[in-house]
Design a protein around this motif. Structure first.
Motif, PDB file in Angstrom:
ATOM      1  N   ASN A   1       5.029  -7.964  -7.695  1.00 47.94           N
ATOM      2  CA  ASN A   1       5.760  -8.320  -8.915  1.00 47.94           C
ATOM      3  C   ASN A   1       6.143  -9.794  -8.893  1.00 47.94           C
TER       4      ASN A   1
ATOM      5  N   LYS B   1      15.344  -9.211  -2.629  1.00 49.19           N
ATOM      6  CA  LYS B   1      15.564  -7.944  -3.339  1.00 49.19           C
ATOM      7  C   LYS B   1      15.749  -6.783  -2.370  1.00 49.19           C
ATOM      8  N   LEU B   2      14.876  -6.761  -1.348  1.00 51.13           N
ATOM      9  CA  LEU B   2      14.954  -5.663  -0.382  1.00 51.13           C
ATOM     10  C   LEU B   2      16.270  -5.710   0.390  1.00 51.13           C
TER      11      LEU B   2
ATOM     12  N   TYR C   1       0.302  -0.701 -11.607  1.00 48.73           N
ATOM     13  CA  TYR C   1      -0.117  -0.223 -10.286  1.00 48.73           C
ATOM     14  C   TYR C   1      -0.659   1.193 -10.324  1.00 48.73           C
ATOM     15  N   ALA C   2      -1.618   1.425  -9.478  1.00 49.79           N
ATOM     16  CA  ALA C   2      -2.083   2.798  -9.254  1.00 49.79           C
ATOM     17  C   ALA C   2      -1.248   3.397  -8.123  1.00 49.79           C
TER      18      ALA C   2
ATOM     19  N   THR D   1       4.708  -3.550  -3.988  1.00 53.67           N
ATOM     20  CA  THR D   1       4.987  -3.812  -5.406  1.00 53.67           C
ATOM     21  C   THR D   1       6.119  -4.828  -5.565  1.00 53.67           C
ATOM     22  N   THR D   2       7.078  -4.814  -4.655  1.00 50.88           N
ATOM     23  CA  THR D   2       8.147  -5.813  -4.735  1.00 50.88           C
ATOM     24  C   THR D   2       7.543  -7.216  -4.584  1.00 50.88           C
TER      25      THR D   2
ATOM     26  N   SER E   1       4.490   1.316  -0.993  1.00 49.35           N
ATOM     27  CA  SER E   1       4.600   0.975  -2.397  1.00 49.35           C
ATOM     28  C   SER E   1       5.823   0.108  -2.650  1.00 49.35           C
ATOM     29  N   VAL E   2       6.921   0.387  -1.956  1.00 50.48           N
ATOM     30  CA  VAL E   2       8.111  -0.471  -2.126  1.00 50.48           C
ATOM     31  C   VAL E   2       7.808  -1.903  -1.690  1.00 50.48           C
TER      32      VAL E   2
END
Lengths: 204, 319
Positions: free
Chosen positions: A124, A28-29, A136-137, A120-121, A116-117
Protein backbone atom coordinates in the motif's frame (compact mmCIF):
# COMPACT_ATOMS: atom_id res chain seq x y z
CA UNK A 1 12.05 -8.34 -26.41
CA UNK A 2 13.15 -5.19 -24.67
CA UNK A 3 15.79 -5.86 -22.07
CA UNK A 4 14.55 -5.35 -18.57
CA UNK A 5 17.30 -3.26 -17.12
CA UNK A 6 17.06 -0.31 -14.78
CA UNK A 7 19.40 2.65 -14.94
CA UNK A 8 21.30 3.43 -11.80
CA UNK A 9 19.03 6.40 -11.19
CA UNK A 10 15.93 4.29 -11.57
CA UNK A 11 17.30 1.65 -9.26
CA UNK A 12 18.22 4.22 -6.58
CA UNK A 13 14.80 5.74 -6.93
CA UNK A 14 13.14 2.36 -6.45
CA UNK A 15 15.30 1.66 -3.42
CA UNK A 16 14.25 4.99 -1.98
CA UNK A 17 10.56 4.28 -2.61
CA UNK A 18 10.91 0.86 -1.02
CA UNK A 19 12.62 2.43 2.00
CA UNK A 20 9.86 4.98 2.41
CA UNK A 21 7.16 2.35 2.01
CA UNK A 22 8.84 0.07 4.51
CA UNK A 23 9.21 2.99 6.91
CA UNK A 24 5.50 3.65 6.67
CA UNK A 25 4.74 -0.02 7.12
CA UNK A 26 6.86 -0.33 10.23
CA UNK A 27 5.25 2.79 11.66
CA UNK A 28 1.77 1.43 11.05
CA UNK A 29 2.65 -2.01 12.38
CA UNK A 30 4.24 -0.52 15.49
CA UNK A 31 1.08 1.40 16.26
CA UNK A 32 -1.13 -1.55 15.45
CA UNK A 33 0.85 -4.04 17.51
CA UNK A 34 1.66 -1.54 20.22
CA UNK A 35 5.26 -2.62 20.29
CA UNK A 36 8.40 -1.39 18.68
CA UNK A 37 8.73 -2.88 15.24
CA UNK A 38 11.47 -1.74 13.00
CA UNK A 39 11.49 -2.96 9.45
CA UNK A 40 14.74 -2.37 7.71
CA UNK A 41 15.53 -2.90 4.10
CA UNK A 42 19.29 -3.14 3.76
CA UNK A 43 19.23 -3.39 0.02
CA UNK A 44 17.06 -4.32 -2.84
CA UNK A 45 18.41 -6.35 -5.69
CA UNK A 46 17.14 -7.12 -9.13
CA UNK A 47 17.54 -10.80 -9.78
CA UNK A 48 17.11 -12.87 -12.88
CA UNK A 49 14.22 -15.13 -12.08
CA UNK A 50 16.05 -18.24 -13.18
CA UNK A 51 18.70 -17.56 -10.55
CA UNK A 52 16.19 -17.28 -7.73
CA UNK A 53 15.83 -20.94 -6.77
CA UNK A 54 19.57 -21.45 -6.44
CA UNK A 55 19.95 -18.21 -4.53
CA UNK A 56 17.34 -19.15 -1.97
CA UNK A 57 18.45 -22.75 -1.73
CA UNK A 58 21.73 -21.32 -0.45
CA UNK A 59 20.01 -18.96 1.96
CA UNK A 60 17.75 -21.66 3.41
CA UNK A 61 19.96 -24.73 3.40
CA UNK A 62 17.63 -26.68 5.72
CA UNK A 63 14.93 -26.67 3.04
CA UNK A 64 12.27 -25.94 5.59
CA UNK A 65 11.26 -22.52 4.40
CA UNK A 66 7.65 -21.57 3.94
CA UNK A 67 6.63 -19.73 0.79
CA UNK A 68 3.55 -17.57 0.79
CA UNK A 69 2.39 -15.85 -2.36
CA UNK A 70 0.15 -12.84 -2.74
CA UNK A 71 -0.83 -11.33 -6.08
CA UNK A 72 -1.37 -7.63 -6.61
CA UNK A 73 -2.89 -5.53 -9.38
CA UNK A 74 -2.50 -1.79 -9.80
CA UNK A 75 -3.58 0.77 -12.36
CA UNK A 76 -1.64 1.35 -15.59
CA UNK A 77 -0.65 -2.26 -15.98
CA UNK A 78 1.43 -2.53 -12.85
CA UNK A 79 0.97 -6.01 -11.42
CA UNK A 80 2.93 -8.80 -9.89
CA UNK A 81 3.28 -11.26 -7.10
CA UNK A 82 5.01 -11.06 -3.77
CA UNK A 83 6.56 -14.05 -2.16
CA UNK A 84 7.47 -14.15 1.48
CA UNK A 85 9.98 -16.69 2.66
CA UNK A 86 10.17 -17.63 6.31
CA UNK A 87 12.24 -20.04 8.12
CA UNK A 88 9.70 -22.20 9.88
CA UNK A 89 11.38 -21.86 13.25
CA UNK A 90 10.53 -18.15 13.14
CA UNK A 91 6.84 -18.74 12.62
CA UNK A 92 6.09 -19.14 16.30
CA UNK A 93 7.82 -15.88 17.14
CA UNK A 94 6.03 -13.92 14.45
CA UNK A 95 2.75 -15.48 15.52
CA UNK A 96 3.35 -14.42 19.09
CA UNK A 97 4.26 -10.94 17.96
CA UNK A 98 1.05 -10.60 16.02
CA UNK A 99 -1.04 -11.95 18.89
CA UNK A 100 -1.86 -15.36 17.44
CA UNK A 101 -0.72 -17.43 20.35
CA UNK A 102 -4.05 -17.44 22.12
CA UNK A 103 -6.47 -19.07 19.72
CA UNK A 104 -7.04 -22.05 17.51
CA UNK A 105 -5.51 -20.71 14.31
CA UNK A 106 -3.60 -23.33 12.40
CA UNK A 107 -0.03 -22.76 11.32
CA UNK A 108 -1.20 -22.35 7.73
CA UNK A 109 -3.68 -19.71 8.75
CA UNK A 110 -1.09 -17.81 10.76
CA UNK A 111 1.36 -17.90 7.88
CA UNK A 112 -1.08 -16.49 5.36
CA UNK A 113 -2.35 -13.86 7.80
CA UNK A 114 1.08 -12.69 8.77
CA UNK A 115 2.21 -12.53 5.16
CA UNK A 116 -0.82 -10.63 4.08
CA UNK A 117 -0.46 -8.09 6.89
CA UNK A 118 3.23 -7.53 6.20
CA UNK A 119 3.08 -7.43 2.42
CA UNK A 120 -0.09 -5.42 1.95
CA UNK A 121 0.99 -2.84 4.52
CA UNK A 122 4.21 -2.42 2.60
CA UNK A 123 2.65 -2.58 -0.87
CA UNK A 124 0.00 0.00 0.00
CA UNK A 125 2.85 2.35 0.88
CA UNK A 126 4.71 1.55 -2.31
CA UNK A 127 1.58 2.11 -4.39
CA UNK A 128 1.11 5.45 -2.72
CA UNK A 129 4.67 6.48 -3.61
CA UNK A 130 3.92 5.59 -7.22
CA UNK A 131 0.58 7.43 -7.11
CA UNK A 132 -1.08 4.13 -7.74
CA UNK A 133 -3.21 1.80 -5.65
CA UNK A 134 -3.20 -1.97 -5.48
CA UNK A 135 -5.86 -4.57 -5.11
CA UNK A 136 -4.89 -7.97 -3.82
CA UNK A 137 -5.61 -11.61 -4.35
CA UNK A 138 -5.95 -13.84 -1.32
CA UNK A 139 -2.60 -15.16 -0.12
CA UNK A 140 -1.80 -18.78 -0.69
CA UNK A 141 0.82 -21.14 0.62
CA UNK A 142 3.08 -22.37 -2.14
CA UNK A 143 5.07 -24.60 0.09
CA UNK A 144 5.48 -25.40 3.72
CA UNK A 145 6.83 -28.19 5.90
CA UNK A 146 5.82 -31.02 3.67
CA UNK A 147 7.44 -29.94 0.45
CA UNK A 148 10.72 -28.91 -0.95
CA UNK A 149 10.40 -25.19 -1.51
CA UNK A 150 13.07 -24.70 -4.14
CA UNK A 151 11.15 -26.51 -6.86
CA UNK A 152 8.01 -24.55 -6.00
CA UNK A 153 9.94 -21.34 -6.21
CA UNK A 154 11.36 -22.34 -9.56
CA UNK A 155 7.87 -23.11 -10.86
CA UNK A 156 6.52 -19.77 -9.68
CA UNK A 157 9.47 -17.66 -10.70
CA UNK A 158 9.55 -19.08 -14.21
CA UNK A 159 6.32 -17.26 -14.96
CA UNK A 160 7.83 -13.88 -14.29
CA UNK A 161 10.58 -11.94 -15.98
CA UNK A 162 11.90 -9.83 -13.15
CA UNK A 163 12.34 -10.40 -9.49
CA UNK A 164 12.98 -7.60 -7.09
CA UNK A 165 14.48 -9.10 -4.02
CA UNK A 166 13.80 -7.20 -0.83
CA UNK A 167 15.44 -8.57 2.28
CA UNK A 168 13.50 -7.44 5.27
CA UNK A 169 14.91 -7.36 8.73
CA UNK A 170 12.48 -7.31 11.58
CA UNK A 171 13.76 -5.81 14.75
CA UNK A 172 12.01 -5.97 18.02
CA UNK A 173 13.23 -4.76 21.34
CA UNK A 174 14.92 -7.97 22.26
CA UNK A 175 14.66 -10.10 19.18
CA UNK A 176 15.48 -9.79 15.56
CA UNK A 177 15.28 -12.08 12.62
CA UNK A 178 15.33 -11.97 8.88
CA UNK A 179 12.82 -12.99 6.38
CA UNK A 180 12.75 -12.38 2.69
CA UNK A 181 10.26 -10.76 0.47
CA UNK A 182 10.38 -10.90 -3.27
CA UNK A 183 8.46 -8.81 -5.70
CA UNK A 184 8.03 -10.70 -8.91
CA UNK A 185 6.99 -8.52 -11.81
CA UNK A 186 6.24 -9.54 -15.40
CA UNK A 187 8.15 -7.91 -18.24
CA UNK A 188 5.45 -5.53 -19.44
CA UNK A 189 4.87 -4.35 -15.89
CA UNK A 190 8.60 -3.67 -15.59
CA UNK A 191 8.29 -1.28 -18.53
CA UNK A 192 5.41 0.45 -16.77
CA UNK A 193 7.38 0.57 -13.56
CA UNK A 194 10.31 2.20 -15.35
CA UNK A 195 8.03 4.91 -16.71
CA UNK A 196 6.60 5.51 -13.27
CA UNK A 197 10.08 5.78 -11.79
CA UNK A 198 11.01 8.28 -14.51
CA UNK A 199 7.97 10.31 -13.57
CA UNK A 200 8.98 10.29 -9.91
CA UNK A 201 12.55 11.23 -10.88
CA UNK A 202 11.32 14.09 -13.06
CA UNK A 203 9.42 15.44 -10.06
CA UNK A 204 12.58 15.86 -7.97
CA UNK B 1 -27.76 6.06 -17.53
CA UNK B 2 -27.09 6.22 -13.83
CA UNK B 3 -24.65 3.55 -12.69
CA UNK B 4 -25.61 4.22 -9.07
CA UNK B 5 -29.16 3.05 -9.76
CA UNK B 6 -27.84 -0.28 -10.97
CA UNK B 7 -25.63 -0.98 -8.01
CA UNK B 8 -28.39 -2.09 -5.64
CA UNK B 9 -29.91 -4.57 -8.12
CA UNK B 10 -26.40 -5.78 -8.92
CA UNK B 11 -25.62 -6.39 -5.24
CA UNK B 12 -28.94 -8.24 -4.92
CA UNK B 13 -28.15 -10.49 -7.88
CA UNK B 14 -24.54 -11.10 -6.91
CA UNK B 15 -23.80 -14.72 -6.18
CA UNK B 16 -21.52 -13.73 -3.33
CA UNK B 17 -22.33 -12.44 0.11
CA UNK B 18 -21.67 -8.77 0.88
CA UNK B 19 -21.77 -7.30 4.36
CA UNK B 20 -20.81 -3.72 5.16
CA UNK B 21 -19.87 -2.69 8.69
CA UNK B 22 -19.21 0.72 10.16
CA UNK B 23 -16.16 1.52 12.28
CA UNK B 24 -17.89 0.07 15.37
CA UNK B 25 -18.65 -3.15 13.49
CA UNK B 26 -22.37 -2.41 13.23
CA UNK B 27 -24.17 -3.78 10.20
CA UNK B 28 -24.74 -1.12 7.59
CA UNK B 29 -25.73 -3.42 4.77
CA UNK B 30 -26.19 -7.07 3.89
CA UNK B 31 -27.05 -8.14 0.37
CA UNK B 32 -29.71 -10.60 -0.64
CA UNK B 33 -27.24 -13.51 -0.73
CA UNK B 34 -26.62 -13.12 3.00
CA UNK B 35 -30.16 -12.06 3.94
CA UNK B 36 -31.76 -15.13 2.36
CA UNK B 37 -29.24 -17.66 3.60
CA UNK B 38 -29.13 -16.29 7.13
CA UNK B 39 -32.88 -15.62 7.11
CA UNK B 40 -32.47 -11.97 8.04
CA UNK B 41 -34.16 -8.76 6.94
CA UNK B 42 -31.79 -5.86 6.34
CA UNK B 43 -34.09 -3.27 7.94
CA UNK B 44 -34.27 -5.33 11.13
CA UNK B 45 -30.55 -5.87 11.60
CA UNK B 46 -29.25 -2.54 10.30
CA UNK B 47 -27.37 -0.73 13.04
CA UNK B 48 -26.90 -3.84 15.17
CA UNK B 49 -23.49 -5.14 16.10
CA UNK B 50 -22.20 -7.88 13.79
CA UNK B 51 -21.45 -10.15 16.74
CA UNK B 52 -24.98 -9.66 18.15
CA UNK B 53 -26.63 -10.65 14.87
CA UNK B 54 -24.31 -13.56 14.09
CA UNK B 55 -23.74 -14.98 17.54
CA UNK B 56 -21.65 -18.01 16.58
CA UNK B 57 -18.83 -16.30 14.70
CA UNK B 58 -15.22 -17.12 15.73
CA UNK B 59 -15.16 -13.88 17.64
CA UNK B 60 -11.58 -13.39 18.84
CA UNK B 61 -10.27 -14.39 15.44
CA UNK B 62 -12.63 -12.22 13.40
CA UNK B 63 -12.23 -9.27 15.74
CA UNK B 64 -8.50 -9.34 15.17
CA UNK B 65 -8.98 -9.49 11.41
CA UNK B 66 -11.40 -6.57 11.48
CA UNK B 67 -9.04 -4.57 13.70
CA UNK B 68 -6.15 -5.09 11.31
CA UNK B 69 -8.28 -4.06 8.34
CA UNK B 70 -9.44 -0.92 10.08
CA UNK B 71 -6.16 0.14 11.62
CA UNK B 72 -3.80 -0.75 8.81
CA UNK B 73 -6.26 -0.14 5.95
CA UNK B 74 -5.25 -3.42 4.38
CA UNK B 75 -7.38 -6.35 3.22
CA UNK B 76 -7.59 -9.57 5.18
CA UNK B 77 -8.44 -12.98 3.79
CA UNK B 78 -9.67 -16.32 4.94
CA UNK B 79 -9.57 -19.48 2.93
CA UNK B 80 -11.94 -22.44 3.22
CA UNK B 81 -9.01 -24.83 3.29
CA UNK B 82 -7.77 -23.28 6.47
CA UNK B 83 -11.08 -22.28 8.03
CA UNK B 84 -13.98 -24.01 6.40
CA UNK B 85 -16.53 -21.34 7.18
CA UNK B 86 -16.89 -18.15 9.15
CA UNK B 87 -20.61 -17.56 8.87
CA UNK B 88 -22.78 -20.60 9.47
CA UNK B 89 -24.78 -20.44 6.26
CA UNK B 90 -26.55 -23.25 4.45
CA UNK B 91 -25.35 -24.22 1.00
CA UNK B 92 -27.19 -25.37 -2.08
CA UNK B 93 -25.84 -28.92 -2.19
CA UNK B 94 -27.23 -30.14 1.09
CA UNK B 95 -27.57 -33.76 0.02
CA UNK B 96 -24.29 -34.37 -1.71
CA UNK B 97 -21.87 -33.16 0.94
CA UNK B 98 -20.99 -34.30 4.39
CA UNK B 99 -20.77 -30.73 5.58
CA UNK B 100 -23.72 -28.83 6.94
CA UNK B 101 -22.37 -25.36 6.26
CA UNK B 102 -21.25 -23.51 3.17
CA UNK B 103 -17.47 -23.61 2.74
CA UNK B 104 -16.32 -20.03 2.30
CA UNK B 105 -13.58 -17.87 0.93
CA UNK B 106 -13.76 -14.58 2.69
CA UNK B 107 -12.19 -11.20 1.93
CA UNK B 108 -12.37 -8.37 4.39
CA UNK B 109 -11.62 -4.99 2.84
CA UNK B 110 -11.38 -1.43 4.03
CA UNK B 111 -13.94 0.93 2.45
CA UNK B 112 -14.21 4.65 2.69
CA UNK B 113 -17.40 6.42 1.83
CA UNK B 114 -17.20 9.10 -0.82
CA UNK B 115 -19.72 11.28 1.07
CA UNK B 116 -18.28 11.65 4.53
CA UNK B 117 -14.87 9.96 4.35
CA UNK B 118 -15.87 7.69 7.22
CA UNK B 119 -14.26 4.27 7.46
CA UNK B 120 -16.25 1.15 6.70
CA UNK B 121 -15.41 -2.49 6.27
CA UNK B 122 -16.74 -4.80 3.58
CA UNK B 123 -16.89 -8.55 4.16
CA UNK B 124 -17.17 -10.53 0.96
CA UNK B 125 -18.25 -14.17 1.22
CA UNK B 126 -17.74 -16.56 -1.68
CA UNK B 127 -19.27 -20.02 -1.72
CA UNK B 128 -16.48 -22.59 -2.02
CA UNK B 129 -18.63 -25.64 -1.28
CA UNK B 130 -17.98 -27.17 -4.70
CA UNK B 131 -14.24 -26.97 -4.25
CA UNK B 132 -14.66 -28.38 -0.76
CA UNK B 133 -16.71 -31.32 -2.05
CA UNK B 134 -14.25 -32.04 -4.86
CA UNK B 135 -11.38 -31.95 -2.46
CA UNK B 136 -13.13 -34.38 -0.14
CA UNK B 137 -13.83 -36.74 -3.02
CA UNK B 138 -10.23 -36.47 -4.11
CA UNK B 139 -9.07 -37.14 -0.59
CA UNK B 140 -11.28 -40.23 -0.34
CA UNK B 141 -10.11 -41.52 -3.71
CA UNK B 142 -6.50 -40.99 -2.69
CA UNK B 143 -7.09 -42.97 0.47
CA UNK B 144 -8.71 -45.79 -1.46
CA UNK B 145 -5.87 -45.78 -3.96
CA UNK B 146 -3.31 -45.83 -1.19
CA UNK B 147 -5.12 -48.76 0.39
CA UNK B 148 -5.40 -50.58 -2.95
CA UNK B 149 -1.73 -49.96 -3.53
CA UNK B 150 -0.82 -51.98 -0.45
CA UNK B 151 -3.12 -54.90 -0.90
CA UNK B 152 -2.66 -58.11 -2.81
CA UNK B 153 -5.70 -58.40 -5.05
CA UNK B 154 -6.32 -62.13 -4.56
CA UNK B 155 -5.75 -62.68 -0.87
CA UNK B 156 -6.54 -59.24 0.58
CA UNK B 157 -3.34 -59.22 2.64
CA UNK B 158 -0.41 -56.84 2.03
CA UNK B 159 1.38 -57.09 -1.31
CA UNK B 160 5.06 -57.74 -1.58
CA UNK B 161 6.12 -54.14 -2.21
CA UNK B 162 4.33 -52.75 0.83
CA UNK B 163 5.27 -55.70 3.01
CA UNK B 164 8.94 -55.27 2.17
CA UNK B 165 8.75 -51.53 2.88
CA UNK B 166 7.31 -52.36 6.28
CA UNK B 167 10.07 -54.87 6.89
CA UNK B 168 12.62 -52.15 6.22
CA UNK B 169 10.86 -49.80 8.66
CA UNK B 170 10.46 -52.45 11.34
CA UNK B 171 14.10 -53.35 11.04
CA UNK B 172 15.10 -49.71 11.52
CA UNK B 173 12.82 -49.50 14.55
CA UNK B 174 14.19 -52.70 16.05
CA UNK B 175 17.73 -51.40 15.53
CA UNK B 176 16.99 -48.01 17.06
CA UNK B 177 15.29 -49.33 20.18
CA UNK B 178 17.28 -52.56 20.39
CA UNK B 179 14.10 -54.57 20.33
CA UNK B 180 13.76 -58.14 19.05
CA UNK B 181 12.17 -58.91 15.70
CA UNK B 182 11.58 -62.14 13.82
CA UNK B 183 10.59 -63.11 10.35
CA UNK B 184 8.58 -66.05 9.01
CA UNK B 185 8.57 -67.10 5.39
CA UNK B 186 6.32 -69.96 4.40
CA UNK B 187 5.35 -71.79 1.33
CA UNK B 188 2.41 -74.05 0.48
CA UNK B 189 3.68 -77.59 0.06
CA UNK B 190 3.38 -79.13 -3.40
CA UNK B 191 1.32 -76.25 -4.66
CA UNK B 192 2.09 -77.08 -8.28
CA UNK B 193 0.52 -80.51 -7.90
CA UNK B 194 -2.47 -78.93 -6.17
CA UNK B 195 -2.89 -76.58 -9.11
CA UNK B 196 -2.62 -79.48 -11.54
CA UNK B 197 -5.23 -81.51 -9.64
CA UNK B 198 -7.80 -78.82 -8.87
CA UNK B 199 -7.03 -76.21 -11.52
CA UNK B 200 -5.82 -72.66 -10.95
CA UNK B 201 -9.16 -71.64 -9.49
CA UNK B 202 -8.77 -74.36 -6.90
CA UNK B 203 -5.26 -73.10 -6.21
CA UNK B 204 -6.58 -69.54 -5.82
CA UNK B 205 -9.28 -70.75 -3.42
CA UNK B 206 -6.59 -72.41 -1.31
CA UNK B 207 -4.43 -69.27 -1.29
CA UNK B 208 -7.40 -67.15 -0.17
CA UNK B 209 -8.57 -69.58 2.47
CA UNK B 210 -5.11 -70.17 3.92
CA UNK B 211 -4.33 -66.43 4.14
CA UNK B 212 -7.64 -65.76 5.88
CA UNK B 213 -7.03 -68.53 8.38
CA UNK B 214 -3.50 -67.40 9.14
CA UNK B 215 -4.56 -63.77 9.54
CA UNK B 216 -6.81 -64.83 12.44
CA UNK B 217 -3.85 -66.48 14.18
CA UNK B 218 -1.68 -63.34 14.19
CA UNK B 219 -1.55 -60.30 16.43
CA UNK B 220 -2.61 -56.87 15.16
CA UNK B 221 1.00 -55.74 15.14
CA UNK B 222 2.22 -58.65 13.01
CA UNK B 223 2.59 -57.77 9.33
CA UNK B 224 1.38 -60.43 6.96
CA UNK B 225 2.07 -60.21 3.24
CA UNK B 226 2.11 -62.27 0.08
CA UNK B 227 5.73 -62.59 -0.92
CA UNK B 228 5.35 -64.45 -4.18
CA UNK B 229 3.00 -66.95 -5.86
CA UNK B 230 2.43 -69.32 -2.98
CA UNK B 231 5.00 -67.82 -0.66
CA UNK B 232 4.03 -65.64 2.27
CA UNK B 233 5.86 -63.60 4.89
CA UNK B 234 5.05 -62.49 8.42
CA UNK B 235 7.00 -59.79 10.23
CA UNK B 236 6.82 -60.29 13.97
CA UNK B 237 7.92 -57.13 15.76
CA UNK B 238 8.89 -57.34 19.43
CA UNK B 239 9.30 -61.10 19.06
CA UNK B 240 12.43 -63.16 19.75
CA UNK B 241 13.15 -66.48 18.06
CA UNK B 242 11.41 -68.64 20.70
CA UNK B 243 8.18 -66.65 20.37
CA UNK B 244 8.43 -66.75 16.60
CA UNK B 245 8.82 -70.53 16.67
CA UNK B 246 5.63 -70.80 18.73
CA UNK B 247 3.72 -68.66 16.24
CA UNK B 248 5.16 -70.66 13.33
CA UNK B 249 4.25 -74.02 14.88
CA UNK B 250 0.74 -72.79 15.66
CA UNK B 251 0.28 -71.67 12.04
CA UNK B 252 1.74 -74.90 10.67
CA UNK B 253 -0.52 -77.11 12.82
CA UNK B 254 -3.64 -75.04 12.22
CA UNK B 255 -3.32 -75.28 8.44
CA UNK B 256 -2.49 -79.00 8.49
CA UNK B 257 -5.44 -79.81 10.76
CA UNK B 258 -8.05 -78.42 8.37
CA UNK B 259 -8.97 -78.84 4.75
CA UNK B 260 -10.04 -76.19 2.27
CA UNK B 261 -13.49 -76.71 0.71
CA UNK B 262 -13.57 -76.18 -3.00
CA UNK B 263 -16.28 -77.41 -5.37
CA UNK B 264 -17.55 -79.96 -2.84
CA UNK B 265 -14.03 -81.27 -2.46
CA UNK B 266 -11.81 -81.05 0.58
CA UNK B 267 -8.29 -80.08 -0.24
CA UNK B 268 -5.62 -80.94 2.30
CA UNK B 269 -2.93 -78.26 2.56
CA UNK B 270 0.31 -78.13 4.50
CA UNK B 271 2.95 -75.46 4.92
CA UNK B 272 6.68 -75.37 5.39
CA UNK B 273 7.90 -72.47 7.47
CA UNK B 274 11.31 -70.90 7.85
CA UNK B 275 12.05 -68.64 10.82
CA UNK B 276 14.90 -66.22 11.48
CA UNK B 277 15.51 -63.52 14.04
CA UNK B 278 17.00 -60.11 13.56
CA UNK B 279 20.48 -59.80 14.98
CA UNK B 280 21.67 -56.77 13.04
CA UNK B 281 21.48 -58.13 9.50
CA UNK B 282 20.35 -56.15 6.50
CA UNK B 283 16.86 -56.70 5.12
CA UNK B 284 18.27 -58.82 2.31
CA UNK B 285 20.35 -60.92 4.67
CA UNK B 286 17.43 -61.51 6.98
CA UNK B 287 15.20 -62.58 4.10
CA UNK B 288 17.95 -64.81 2.76
CA UNK B 289 18.45 -66.50 6.14
CA UNK B 290 14.72 -67.05 6.54
CA UNK B 291 14.64 -68.47 3.04
CA UNK B 292 17.46 -70.91 3.92
CA UNK B 293 15.41 -72.04 6.95
CA UNK B 294 12.38 -72.49 4.70
CA UNK B 295 14.48 -74.51 2.28
CA UNK B 296 15.61 -76.74 5.16
CA UNK B 297 11.98 -77.26 6.24
CA UNK B 298 11.16 -78.33 2.69
CA UNK B 299 14.16 -80.63 2.48
CA UNK B 300 13.44 -82.18 5.85
CA UNK B 301 10.02 -83.49 4.89
CA UNK B 302 7.70 -80.42 4.57
CA UNK B 303 4.79 -79.59 6.92
CA UNK B 304 7.28 -78.43 9.52
CA UNK B 305 9.03 -75.39 10.96
CA UNK B 306 12.78 -74.75 10.86
CA UNK B 307 14.74 -71.90 12.38
CA UNK B 308 17.78 -70.48 10.68
CA UNK B 309 20.96 -71.64 12.36
CA UNK B 310 23.98 -69.46 11.75
CA UNK B 311 27.03 -71.12 10.27
CA UNK B 312 28.82 -70.78 13.57
CA UNK B 313 26.12 -72.81 15.31
CA UNK B 314 26.08 -75.18 12.46
CA UNK B 315 29.82 -75.75 12.75
CA UNK B 316 29.49 -76.30 16.49
CA UNK B 317 26.87 -78.92 15.90
CA UNK B 318 29.01 -80.63 13.33
CA UNK B 319 31.93 -80.69 15.68
Amino acid sequence: MTTLYFTEEQRDCLQELVNVAMGQASDKLARYLDTLVHLQVPAIALVETEQLPEHFARRYPQHNASLISLGFFGDQGLRGETIMLYQLENVGVIAQLLGYDDDDSSEAEMLTDISSVLTTTFLNGLAEQLENSFSYAAPRILSSRDQHFVQKLADTASQWQLALQVDIRYQLIDYSFNCDMMLLVPGEAVLQLRQMLNKVLAGF
Amino acid sequence: MQIAGLLQPLLAQLNSGVLVLDAEYRLVFINQFIARRANLVLAEVQGQLLFDVFTDLPRAWLQRKLDSVQELQIPAFSNWEQRQYIFKLPHLRPLSTGSQYMAQNCSIMPLSSADNNAGYICILIEDATDAFVYQQQLHNSMQQLEQANRIDGLTGIFNRRYWQQQLQLELQRATRYQHPLSLLLFDLDKFKQLNDTYGHQGGDAVLMSVSQQIATLLRDTDIFGRYGGEEFGVILPETALSGAMMVANRVCQAIASQTVSYNQQHIAVTLSIGVASFTGQSVDELIQQTDIALYNAKRQGRNCVRAYASEQNYLKKVN
